[in-house]
Design an enzyme around this catalytic site. Structure first.
Site, PDB file in Angstrom:
ATOM      1  N   ARG A  36     -10.751   6.439   4.064  1.00  0.00           N
ATOM      2  CA  ARG A  36      -9.908   5.369   3.500  1.00  0.00           C
ATOM      3  C   ARG A  36      -9.648   5.624   2.010  1.00  0.00           C
ATOM      4  NH1 ARG A  36     -13.618   0.652   5.440  1.00  0.00           N
ATOM      5  NH2 ARG A  36     -12.505  -0.651   3.954  1.00  0.00           N
ATOM      6  N   ARG A  45       0.821  -1.215   0.000  1.00  0.00           N
ATOM      7  CA  ARG A  45       0.000   0.000   0.000  1.00  0.00           C
ATOM      8  C   ARG A  45       0.846   1.253   0.000  1.00  0.00           C
ATOM      9  NH1 ARG A  45      -4.867  -2.633   2.546  1.00  0.00           N
ATOM     10  NH2 ARG A  45      -6.487  -1.060   2.582  1.00  0.00           N
ATOM     11  N   ARG A  99     -17.778  -4.633   9.868  1.00  0.00           N
ATOM     12  CA  ARG A  99     -16.479  -4.085  10.276  1.00  0.00           C
ATOM     13  C   ARG A  99     -16.663  -2.675  10.841  1.00  0.00           C
ATOM     14  NH1 ARG A  99     -12.549  -5.210   5.178  1.00  0.00           N
ATOM     15  NH2 ARG A  99     -11.826  -3.147   5.792  1.00  0.00           N
ATOM     16  N   ARG A 109     -22.027  -3.781   3.471  1.00  0.00           N
ATOM     17  CA  ARG A 109     -21.386  -5.103   3.577  1.00  0.00           C
ATOM     18  C   ARG A 109     -21.457  -5.677   4.994  1.00  0.00           C
ATOM     19  NH1 ARG A 109     -15.045  -5.175   2.175  1.00  0.00           N
ATOM     20  NH2 ARG A 109     -14.992  -3.585   3.785  1.00  0.00           N
TER      21      ARG A 109
HETATM   22  P1  AP5 Z   1     -14.493  -6.637  -1.175  1.00  0.00           P
HETATM   23  O1  AP5 Z   1     -14.060  -7.765  -2.033  1.00  0.00           O
HETATM   24  O2  AP5 Z   1     -14.601  -6.890   0.283  1.00  0.00           O
HETATM   25  O3  AP5 Z   1     -13.565  -5.369  -1.451  1.00  0.00           O
HETATM   26  P2  AP5 Z   1     -12.093  -5.057  -0.991  1.00  0.00           P
HETATM   27  O4  AP5 Z   1     -11.406  -4.373  -2.121  1.00  0.00           O
HETATM   28  O5  AP5 Z   1     -11.429  -6.285  -0.439  1.00  0.00           O
HETATM   29  O6  AP5 Z   1     -12.427  -4.007   0.163  1.00  0.00           O
HETATM   30  P3  AP5 Z   1     -11.868  -3.829   1.627  1.00  0.00           P
HETATM   31  O7  AP5 Z   1     -12.769  -2.829   2.278  1.00  0.00           O
HETATM   32  O8  AP5 Z   1     -11.685  -5.126   2.330  1.00  0.00           O
HETATM   33  O9  AP5 Z   1     -10.486  -3.187   1.305  1.00  0.00           O
HETATM   34  P4  AP5 Z   1      -9.621  -2.319   2.177  1.00  0.00           P
HETATM   35  O10 AP5 Z   1      -8.423  -2.239   1.302  1.00  0.00           O
HETATM   36  O11 AP5 Z   1     -10.159  -1.019   2.624  1.00  0.00           O
HETATM   37  O12 AP5 Z   1      -9.539  -3.159   3.548  1.00  0.00           O
HETATM   38  P5  AP5 Z   1      -8.393  -4.053   4.174  1.00  0.00           P
HETATM   39  O13 AP5 Z   1      -9.062  -5.102   4.942  1.00  0.00           O
HETATM   40  O14 AP5 Z   1      -7.350  -4.397   3.183  1.00  0.00           O
HETATM   41  O15 AP5 Z   1     -15.881  -6.108  -1.749  1.00  0.00           O
HETATM   42  C1  AP5 Z   1     -16.602  -5.072  -1.101  1.00  0.00           C
HETATM   43  C2  AP5 Z   1     -18.111  -5.307  -1.278  1.00  0.00           C
HETATM   44  O16 AP5 Z   1     -18.445  -5.196  -2.663  1.00  0.00           O
HETATM   45  C3  AP5 Z   1     -18.591  -6.705  -0.846  1.00  0.00           C
HETATM   46  O17 AP5 Z   1     -19.868  -6.582  -0.288  1.00  0.00           O
HETATM   47  C4  AP5 Z   1     -18.636  -7.495  -2.166  1.00  0.00           C
HETATM   48  O18 AP5 Z   1     -19.606  -8.520  -2.141  1.00  0.00           O
HETATM   49  C5  AP5 Z   1     -19.018  -6.407  -3.160  1.00  0.00           C
HETATM   50  N1  AP5 Z   1     -18.447  -6.635  -4.487  1.00  0.00           N
HETATM   51  C6  AP5 Z   1     -17.171  -7.067  -4.773  1.00  0.00           C
HETATM   52  N2  AP5 Z   1     -16.991  -7.108  -6.114  1.00  0.00           N
HETATM   53  C7  AP5 Z   1     -18.156  -6.686  -6.675  1.00  0.00           C
HETATM   54  C8  AP5 Z   1     -18.582  -6.514  -8.029  1.00  0.00           C
HETATM   55  N3  AP5 Z   1     -17.764  -6.766  -9.074  1.00  0.00           N
HETATM   56  N4  AP5 Z   1     -19.834  -6.067  -8.226  1.00  0.00           N
HETATM   57  C9  AP5 Z   1     -20.676  -5.805  -7.183  1.00  0.00           C
HETATM   58  N5  AP5 Z   1     -20.324  -5.957  -5.870  1.00  0.00           N
HETATM   59  C10 AP5 Z   1     -19.083  -6.392  -5.631  1.00  0.00           C
HETATM   60  O19 AP5 Z   1      -7.704  -2.971   5.171  1.00  0.00           O
HETATM   61  C11 AP5 Z   1      -8.384  -2.498   6.312  1.00  0.00           C
HETATM   62  C12 AP5 Z   1      -7.437  -1.609   7.093  1.00  0.00           C
HETATM   63  O20 AP5 Z   1      -6.301  -2.371   7.552  1.00  0.00           O
HETATM   64  C13 AP5 Z   1      -6.815  -0.436   6.316  1.00  0.00           C
HETATM   65  O21 AP5 Z   1      -7.681   0.700   6.295  1.00  0.00           O
HETATM   66  C14 AP5 Z   1      -5.531  -0.181   7.129  1.00  0.00           C
HETATM   67  O22 AP5 Z   1      -5.808   0.514   8.326  1.00  0.00           O
HETATM   68  C15 AP5 Z   1      -5.097  -1.606   7.503  1.00  0.00           C
HETATM   69  N6  AP5 Z   1      -4.207  -2.208   6.510  1.00  0.00           N
HETATM   70  C16 AP5 Z   1      -4.463  -3.320   5.751  1.00  0.00           C
HETATM   71  N7  AP5 Z   1      -3.436  -3.592   4.933  1.00  0.00           N
HETATM   72  C17 AP5 Z   1      -2.500  -2.636   5.169  1.00  0.00           C
HETATM   73  C18 AP5 Z   1      -1.215  -2.354   4.596  1.00  0.00           C
HETATM   74  N8  AP5 Z   1      -0.712  -3.120   3.597  1.00  0.00           N
HETATM   75  N9  AP5 Z   1      -0.538  -1.275   5.056  1.00  0.00           N
HETATM   76  C19 AP5 Z   1      -1.019  -0.494   6.066  1.00  0.00           C
HETATM   77  N10 AP5 Z   1      -2.249  -0.703   6.642  1.00  0.00           N
HETATM   78  C20 AP5 Z   1      -2.977  -1.774   6.187  1.00  0.00           C
END
Ligand code: AP5
Length: 218
Positions: free
Chosen positions: A172, A88, A161, A127
């Site tokens: 975000r 990221r 969440r 979600r």
């Molecule tokens: P989903 O597949 O869950 O989307 P996603 O891209 O995985 O979204 P996230 O919210 O999980 O991503 P994020 O990057 O904010 O969170 P993360 O957990 O990595 O789909 C979303 C919804 O849409 C679902 O309901 C799904 O069914 C629907 N959907 C999917 N595809 C679709 C389509 N084509 N059409 C219609 N509907 C669809 O990170 C959380 C937190 O952790 C961050 O904010 C940060 O604080 C920390 N963190 C995580 N990784 C790091 C890192 N590498 N560095 C620093 N901090 C980090």
């Protein structure tokens, strides 16, 4: 095969990473899931990460690089990894290159999922998931067949969440645009960036990703 799914919150990274793991056997590596497990376990990393995640900021590069490095030492990643939510930042991207090189591996593809900001907000705010098996649902887009009962395990308790509220989602998105979007140019320069339409139906997105992976596999 090592592939990064790059896209803002709600782009569908987790959805597609899970499908690719089930279909092709590459391990999903979600740094968000790893941090949420650390919070549930009450570990030092989890305690420190919780407040940062709740407000939508990024956890420090050192912590993230540490947990990814440990994960890549496990034997189950031998066939390949789908990176979901990592890297990221440029520092994380650089660290990943070094981690893979030290194992004699390389990054095969980076897939950028192009999406519309307003659709992302509604995808995320609606979600929720089954507390027992983790199956994902959505208030409008993906309801269980029987209201209040998980299709997969018949569980009746569901979780949302804490960072899935409208304000934090918009924060975000801002963090993504400032800190993660520059990686698009970074991977474009390296020649392994592929761009797909993340607004298409889930099955069409999977099919676009699978053809890219077949193409880079050669
Ligand atoms: P989903 O597949 O869950 O989307 P996603 O891209 O995985 O979204 P996230 O919210 O999980 O991503 P994020 O990057 O904010 O969170 P993360 O957990 O990595 O789909 C979303 C919804 O849409 C679902 O309901 C799904 O069914 C629907 N959907 C999917 N595809 C679709 C389509 N084509 N059409 C219609 N509907 C669809 O990170 C959380 C937190 O952790 C961050 O904010 C940060 O604080 C920390 N963190 C995580 N990784 C790091 C890192 N590498 N560095 C620093 N901090 C980090």
């Amino acid at each position: 095969m090592n592939v990064i799914l790059l896209g803002p919150p709600g782009a569908g990274k987790g959805t597609q990473a899970k499908i690719l793991e089930d279909k092709l056997g590459y391990k999903q590596l979600s740094t968000g899931d790893m941090l949420r497990s650390a919070i549930v376990a009450g570990s030092d990393i989890g305690v420190k990460a919780k407040a940062i995640m709740d407000r939508g900021d990024l956890v420090s590069d050192d912590v993230i690089i540490g947990i990814v490095s440990e994960r890549l030492d496990k034997p189950d990643v031998i066939k390949g990894v789908v990176f979901d939510g990592f890297p990221r930042t440029p520092a994380q991207a650089d660290a990943l290159d070094k981690m893979l090189a030290s194992k004699g591996q390389k990054l095969n593809a980076v897939i950028e999922m192009k999406v519309d900001d307003e659709a992302l907000v509604s995808r995320i705010v609606g979600r929720y998931s089954c507390a027992t098996c983790g199956q994902g649902y959505h208030d409008e887009l993906a309801k269980p067949k029987v209201a209040g009962v998980c299709d997969v395990c018949s569980g009746t308790v569901f979780n949302r969440r804490p960072d899935d509220n409208e304000k934090t989602v918009r924060d975000r998105l801002g963090v993504y645009n400032r800190q993660t979007a520059p990686l698009v140019a970074y991977y474009h320069r390296k020649g392994n960036l592929h761009v797909i339409d993340g607004m298409a139906e889930i099955a069409k997105v999977t099919s676009a990703m699978t053809s890219i992976l077949n193409q880079v596999k050669g």
